[in-house]
Scaffold this motif. Structure first.
Motif, PDB file in Angstrom:
ATOM      1  N   HIS A  14      -9.820  -2.653  -0.773  1.00 39.91           N
ATOM      2  CA  HIS A  14      -9.553  -4.033  -0.397  1.00 39.91           C
ATOM      3  C   HIS A  14     -10.703  -4.881  -0.938  1.00 39.91           C
ATOM      4  N   ILE A  15     -10.381  -5.961  -1.608  1.00 39.40           N
ATOM      5  CA  ILE A  15     -11.381  -6.835  -2.205  1.00 39.40           C
ATOM      6  C   ILE A  15     -11.408  -8.134  -1.410  1.00 39.40           C
ATOM      7  N   PHE A  16     -12.614  -8.619  -1.108  1.00 43.15           N
ATOM      8  CA  PHE A  16     -12.752  -9.835  -0.325  1.00 43.15           C
ATOM      9  C   PHE A  16     -14.076 -10.496  -0.638  1.00 43.15           C
ATOM     10  N   GLU A  17     -14.225 -11.738  -0.197  1.00 44.25           N
ATOM     11  CA  GLU A  17     -15.468 -12.479  -0.385  1.00 44.25           C
ATOM     12  C   GLU A  17     -16.351 -12.325   0.837  1.00 44.25           C
ATOM     13  N   GLY A  18     -17.653 -12.306   0.596  1.00 44.59           N
ATOM     14  CA  GLY A  18     -18.625 -12.363   1.670  1.00 44.59           C
ATOM     15  C   GLY A  18     -19.577 -13.508   1.393  1.00 44.59           C
ATOM     16  N   TRP A  19     -19.886 -14.303   2.406  1.00 48.39           N
ATOM     17  CA  TRP A  19     -20.769 -15.461   2.244  1.00 48.39           C
ATOM     18  C   TRP A  19     -22.066 -15.176   2.991  1.00 48.39           C
ATOM     19  N   THR A  36     -18.013  -5.838   7.239  1.00 43.50           N
ATOM     20  CA  THR A  36     -16.830  -4.990   7.348  1.00 43.50           C
ATOM     21  C   THR A  36     -15.660  -5.630   6.620  1.00 43.50           C
ATOM     22  N   CYS A  37     -14.707  -4.815   6.239  1.00 45.65           N
ATOM     23  CA  CYS A  37     -13.517  -5.282   5.539  1.00 45.65           C
ATOM     24  C   CYS A  37     -12.622  -6.058   6.512  1.00 45.65           C
ATOM     25  N   PRO A  38     -12.198  -7.267   6.132  1.00 44.43           N
ATOM     26  CA  PRO A  38     -11.330  -8.042   7.019  1.00 44.43           C
ATOM     27  C   PRO A  38      -9.913  -7.483   7.094  1.00 44.43           C
ATOM     28  N   MET A  86      -8.984 -16.069   2.666  1.00 45.81           N
ATOM     29  CA  MET A  86     -10.275 -16.223   3.358  1.00 45.81           C
ATOM     30  C   MET A  86     -10.704 -17.692   3.385  1.00 45.81           C
ATOM     31  N   ARG A  87     -10.508 -18.419   2.293  1.00 52.92           N
ATOM     32  CA  ARG A  87     -10.850 -19.850   2.276  1.00 52.92           C
ATOM     33  C   ARG A  87     -10.003 -20.608   3.290  1.00 52.92           C
ATOM     34  N   PRO A 143     -10.987 -12.347  13.369  1.00 51.40           N
ATOM     35  CA  PRO A 143     -12.303 -11.695  13.540  1.00 51.40           C
ATOM     36  C   PRO A 143     -13.423 -12.726  13.605  1.00 51.40           C
ATOM     37  N   ASP A 144     -14.353 -12.564  14.551  1.00 50.52           N
ATOM     38  CA  ASP A 144     -15.393 -13.568  14.731  1.00 50.52           C
ATOM     39  C   ASP A 144     -16.378 -13.635  13.576  1.00 50.52           C
TER      40      ASP A 144
END
Length: 152
Positions: A14-19, A36-38, A86-87, A143-144
């Motif tokens: 799973h690919i996602f952004e982290g800020w 963690t993976c969303p 995610m945005r 998720p918080d």
């Protein structure tokens, strides 16, 4: 504050952004198991090779996002879709009032007309969410870690 945006991937692809505030901030959160993976919740996360980006959108007028090329790989298309989701989630969170642990009570008050109708977010137990659903009050668990206020 400018944030660093990293492309991340879990062990299940799973690919996602982290800020993050910095590379060091990412490393510290990763070491504490907070990254963690969303999608699946896996804490086995790696940084993917990506062009450096800073979250400085507040300094510029909104720009159109480039479309994903039609010859993009499935992984690139999935990454683009996940980034959009995610945005959108973060945009929703920015435009809600955080009522904290009073979420279930405040959602019920809004539903019954005893409080101003407005978008809210907060925390609720699984039992509180089930009770709200039984009463026809739609809520969605998010998720918080997506709540940027929590990271400040």
């Amino acid at each position: 504050m400018a944030l660093k945006v990293f492309d991340l991937q879990c062990e299940h692809s799973h690919i996602f952004e982290g800020w993050f505030g910095s590379h060091e901030d990412y490393d510290a959160q990763q070491a504490r198991g907070l990254v963690t993976c969303p999608v699946c919740g896996s804490a086995s996360i790696t940084k993917r090779l990506s062009a450096p980006r800073l979250n400085v959108a507040h300094l510029h007028a909104p720009a159109a996002r480039p479309a994903v090329p039609s010859n993009a790989s499935d992984a690139e298309k999935m990454a683009a879709l996940q980034a959009v989701v995610m945005r959108q989630v973060r945009a929703v969170l920015r435009n809600t009032e955080n009522v904290g642990p009073r979420f279930a009570e405040e959602a019920r008050r809004i539903h019954e007309g005893d409080a101003d109708d407005r978008p809210i977010r907060g925390t609720a137990t699984p039992e509180e969410r089930a009770s709200l659903a039984e009463d026809g009050i739609d809520v969605m668990a998010v998720p918080d870690f997506l709540d940027d206020e929590r990271l400040q």
